[in-house]
Design a protein around this motif. Sequence first.
Motif, PDB file in Angstrom:
ATOM      1  N   LYS A   1     -17.948   1.192  26.965  1.00 15.91           N
ATOM      2  CA  LYS A   1     -18.256   0.641  25.642  1.00 15.91           C
ATOM      3  C   LYS A   1     -19.480  -0.276  25.710  1.00 15.91           C
ATOM      4  CE  LYS A   1     -13.486   0.814  24.006  1.00 15.91           C
ATOM      5  NZ  LYS A   1     -12.352   0.024  23.494  1.00 15.91           N
ATOM      6  N   ASN A   2     -20.165  -0.397  24.577  1.00 15.26           N
ATOM      7  CA  ASN A   2     -21.364  -1.262  24.468  1.00 15.26           C
ATOM      8  C   ASN A   2     -22.433  -0.874  25.471  1.00 15.26           C
ATOM      9  OD1 ASN A   2     -19.961  -2.696  22.474  1.00 15.26           O
ATOM     10  ND2 ASN A   2     -19.051  -4.037  24.034  1.00 15.26           N
ATOM     11  N   CYS A   3     -22.525   0.422  25.764  1.00 12.36           N
ATOM     12  CA  CYS A   3     -23.536   0.884  26.726  1.00 12.36           C
ATOM     13  C   CYS A   3     -24.771   1.347  25.969  1.00 12.36           C
ATOM     14  CB  CYS A   3     -22.973   2.022  27.567  1.00 12.36           C
ATOM     15  SG  CYS A   3     -24.175   2.714  28.716  1.00 12.36           S
ATOM     16  N   ASP A   4     -25.923   0.825  26.381  1.00 12.66           N
ATOM     17  CA  ASP A   4     -27.192   1.211  25.775  1.00 12.66           C
ATOM     18  C   ASP A   4     -27.862   2.212  26.700  1.00 12.66           C
ATOM     19  OD1 ASP A   4     -29.465   1.530  24.382  1.00 12.66           O
ATOM     20  OD2 ASP A   4     -30.112  -0.569  24.478  1.00 12.66           O
ATOM     21  N   PRO A   5     -27.939   3.478  26.343  1.00 15.49           N
ATOM     22  CA  PRO A   5     -28.526   4.477  27.256  1.00 15.49           C
ATOM     23  C   PRO A   5     -30.010   4.268  27.528  1.00 15.49           C
ATOM     24  CG  PRO A   5     -28.041   5.441  25.126  1.00 15.49           C
ATOM     25  CD  PRO A   5     -27.448   4.063  25.082  1.00 15.49           C
ATOM     26  N   LYS A   6     -30.698   3.487  26.658  1.00 16.27           N
ATOM     27  CA  LYS A   6     -32.134   3.270  26.858  1.00 16.27           C
ATOM     28  C   LYS A   6     -32.403   2.252  27.962  1.00 16.27           C
ATOM     29  CE  LYS A   6     -33.270   4.399  22.055  1.00 16.27           C
ATOM     30  NZ  LYS A   6     -33.893   3.887  20.799  1.00 16.27           N
ATOM     31  N   VAL A   7     -31.440   1.384  28.211  1.00 22.21           N
ATOM     32  CA  VAL A   7     -31.633   0.327  29.204  1.00 22.21           C
ATOM     33  C   VAL A   7     -31.085   0.811  30.550  1.00 22.21           C
ATOM     34  CG1 VAL A   7     -31.123  -2.057  29.803  1.00 22.21           C
ATOM     35  CG2 VAL A   7     -31.399  -1.404  27.405  1.00 22.21           C
TER      36      VAL A   7
ATOM     37  N   GLY B   1     -29.963  -5.090  30.959  1.00 20.38           N
ATOM     38  CA  GLY B   1     -30.740  -4.887  29.730  1.00 20.38           C
ATOM     39  C   GLY B   1     -32.187  -5.282  29.877  1.00 20.38           C
ATOM     40  N   SER B   2     -32.485  -6.081  30.908  1.00 16.97           N
ATOM     41  CA  SER B   2     -33.888  -6.484  31.123  1.00 16.97           C
ATOM     42  C   SER B   2     -34.541  -5.561  32.111  1.00 16.97           C
ATOM     43  CB  SER B   2     -33.937  -7.928  31.634  1.00 16.97           C
ATOM     44  OG  SER B   2     -33.269  -8.020  32.876  1.00 16.97           O
TER      45      SER B   2
END
Length: 668
Positions: free
Chosen positions: A562-568, A628-629
């Motif tokens: 959950k809350n996974c950002d595939p772009k990061v 995320g960074s």
Amino acid sequence: MASAALSVPALWNEVNRHGQNGDYTRALKAINKLLQENKDDATALHCKVVCLIHNGNFKEALNVINTHTKVLGSDAIAFEKAYSEYRLNRVENALKTIENTNQETNKLKELYGQVLYRLERYEKCLTVYRDLIRNSQDDYEEERKTNMSAVVAAMNIWDKPPLDDFGLHETTYELCYNLACSLIGQGRLTEAMKMLQEAEVLCSQSLSEDSDMTEEDINAELAIIHSQMAYVMHLQGRTEDALQLYNQVIKLKPADVGLVAVTANNIITINKDQNVFDSKKKVKLTNAEGVEHKLVKKQIQAIDFNKALLALYTNQAEQCRKLASSLQAQNPGHPRPVLIQVAQFCKEKQHSKALELLQSFSQKHPERAAEIKLTMAQLYLVQGHVTKACDILKSIEDYKHKAGMVSALVTMYSHEEDIDSAIDVFSQAIQYFQESQPNSQAHLFLVREAANYKLKYGRKKEAISDLEQLWKQNPKDTHTLAQLISAYSLVDQEKAKSLSKHLPSPDTMSFKVDVDELENSHGATYVRKKPAKVTGENMQQKEQGHIDIKKKKKKKKGKLPKNCDPKVAPDPERWLPMRERSYYRGKKKGKKKEQIGKGTQGATSGASADLLDASKTASSPPTSPRPGSTVSAPSSNIVPPRQQKPATSGGTRKKPQQKKKKGGKSGW
């Protein structure tokens, strides 16, 4: 004179009357009165000897015979003299007395047979009884047959078994018992047990019909049969059943000391080194008076051997040596007393003395050296001298070329990595059989084993001659031919090619095997699935071009958290525990309390001093990127979390706080 003459006939009438009534004591008194009248009366002296024998006074009867030999005559009194000597266990003297007389009466022949039986001269004894049965017709025929069957049984057990069938039918329990003993001597234990059971039934029936026989007398007679049944069980390995039956016989306390001694000895053999206290009690039963006159020499010898072995098991070293030395003096050529002494030496870890004793006996008695040399080899093996053990075994001529000895020698030489000596053992054995039993099964077996051994250790040139010999003996043996070709392929390839022509063609070697049936059998590990039968509809679909295509299984995509950002990009340290990640700084709450004031009173650690001095603090390295960074290349001075070592300063460690006691001084 007239009164004396009248008294003599009256005295003879009195002697006759008491003799017919079986009152030999009163008859003896009358005879003594007659001898007072005439001390050299041969008839009165003869009657006195008979009365003394009937009363069991054998020594006195023999004294009368020896004192009045001239009056009585050696031939007239020969039977009474021999019988008295026999009952006094002077068996050799009884034999001389019978052989020196000219009488040939049936009763003297029967006594002669008994004497020969006691002296264990069974062949001559059998001849005497056969002659008696053929040339006599009286009421004692059944007893003679019983005695004859006892002789046959003894020959089967202790001596050479007779070849003739004497037609002794099992009409009485004595004959059944003796036949059972013969079967035991022949090793037919199951038949012997059946015959003993039949003897038990006949004995119970015949003795119960006799009104004079008490229950104790019947049990005493049955005890002999029961002891022999226990012995058969003992030989069959049913030791628990045998032991139970042996003890039942002992509890009856039979009057036959020979039976008690044999039964007690058999119990000792079952106990061995266990239940030693019981064995010591049973040994006393074998020492009863008169046992030596009831048993044959081999039975007495076995009892004495077991006494020595019991002393060995009970750690009575001196008694064991005395008994073994006595046995060796009585049986100088028998190896068992020497082996008992050797066992005692080995128990005391005196292997050198044991070997000296064995060597001395083998030199004095070379005809019995085989068993002794096997023991010597065993002792050398225990000490680790394998080569010496092999030399001893090779010196035993009787066993030198037997398959078991060859196998043992080859195994030991192989253990010592002496392959040449092992091959030499094979060669000598093959040469022996080549001369004595050429092309026999044992000969060819040794040749094959020698060839296999040489091939195993890479001696292909030496194996070729053995393989050629085997192949010439059996040209159809493809296995031997294949081995021969394999050996020649490394030595002479042209020869290998020429021999390969003798191999059968692939067609002739193929076997008619139904593969489907073989795969579907119970022993098959893999079963091939048969294709499904094609029906009419399926045939039409195939003709129209509709061909079934197997569906490929789709791989399921893994679920993302959950809350996974595939772009990061994901955190590279996400697999490490939180405390080992580079950006972990610990709990903020109470951080200063943990750093300040720790350690002993009035002392500060170097790390605490640096923290208090703001001028000495170094700039902290940049924190690792958060999830995320963007990720930058790590600095070369930063140590990865897995390689970081914990601080060793004592000031940074927490001491466990002691709990305060509640209440006052009382502790409550």
